[in-house]
Write a protein that holds these residues in place. Structure first.
Motif, short mmCIF file in Angstrom:
data_model
loop_
_atom_site.label_atom_id
_atom_site.label_comp_id
_atom_site.label_asym_id
_atom_site.label_seq_id
_atom_site.Cartn_x
_atom_site.Cartn_y
_atom_site.Cartn_z
N SER A 145 3.80 -5.59 3.31
CA SER A 145 3.57 -6.86 4.00
C SER A 145 4.09 -7.99 3.13
CB SER A 145 2.07 -7.00 4.27
OG SER A 145 1.76 -8.29 4.69
N THR A 190 4.74 -7.20 8.63
CA THR A 190 4.03 -6.01 8.21
C THR A 190 4.81 -4.79 8.68
OG1 THR A 190 1.92 -7.16 8.38
CG2 THR A 190 1.84 -4.75 8.29
N LYS A 239 0.89 -1.16 0.00
CA LYS A 239 0.00 0.00 0.00
C LYS A 239 0.94 1.21 0.00
CE LYS A 239 -3.87 -2.34 2.18
NZ LYS A 239 -3.37 -3.67 1.94
N ARG A 278 2.17 3.58 2.79
CA ARG A 278 1.46 3.24 4.03
C ARG A 278 1.93 1.94 4.66
NH1 ARG A 278 -4.69 3.61 2.53
NH2 ARG A 278 -3.89 1.76 1.57
N SER A 279 2.07 0.88 3.83
CA SER A 279 2.48 -0.40 4.42
C SER A 279 3.07 -1.35 3.39
CB SER A 279 1.30 -1.08 5.12
OG SER A 279 0.33 -1.49 4.19
N THR A 329 4.58 -0.78 8.75
CA THR A 329 3.66 0.33 8.54
C THR A 329 4.43 1.65 8.65
OG1 THR A 329 3.02 0.32 10.87
CG2 THR A 329 1.62 -0.91 9.35
N GLU A 344 4.01 5.91 9.03
CA GLU A 344 3.15 7.01 9.45
C GLU A 344 3.92 8.31 9.33
OE1 GLU A 344 1.04 8.77 13.51
OE2 GLU A 344 2.02 6.82 13.56
#
Length: 146
Positions: A71, A81, A65, A68-69, A83, A85
């Motif tokens: 995995s 995963t 993503k 955003r992430s 992530t 921010e």
């Protein structure tokens, strides 16, 4: 009960720079792996090699993503995963979670070692992305053939 390994760090770079630092093998080979067969992309499979090990590690079930992430699976029992921010000051908090192994003595040892491993991954990424320093270079040569 499933075990988890977690680590996090704040990197003084915008989320797009940190994201590229993870998915782009030209960056990853500067602070984490020695070889990759390609960029991390959803649905793709790549092979990673680390400088201190002879083995190659298939990276499967990749789900991206953008900004955003990230995995993927590199151990059939776990999912990693990562992530991202972005904070108001344009820095990025990076959180790594690896989970899935059943609770037992061997896997508890794994979780403790991997928490340290992920902390090292994050420190190496921060040093490289912020300062161009390769902390990992030569750091694990003692582990070769052990």
């Amino acid at each position: 009960m499933k075990l988890e390994s977690n680590a996090s760090i704040q990197i003084q770079k915008p989320v797009a720079v940190v994201f590229e630092g993870i998915v782009n093998p030209a960056n990853m080979t500067q602070y984490f792996i020695s070889e990759s067969t390609g960029r991390l992309e959803t649905g793709k499979e790549v092979i990673w090699k680390f400088p201190e090990f002879d083995e190659k590690f298939p990276i499967t079930e990749i789900d991206i993503k953008t900004n955003r992430s990230i995995s993927y699976v590199w151990d059939p029992d776990t999912v990693v995963t990562i992530t991202l921010e972005q904070l108001p000051d344009q820095s990025t908090v990076v959180r790594v979670n690896e989970k899935g192994k059943e609770f037992n003595e061997a896997n508890l040892k794994w979780a403790l070692e991997n928490s340290g491993g992920w902390a090292n991954f994050l420190a190496c990424m921060k040093a490289y992305l912020e300062y161009g320093i390769q902390l990992r270079k030569g750091a694990f040569d003692f582990m070769r053939n052990n």
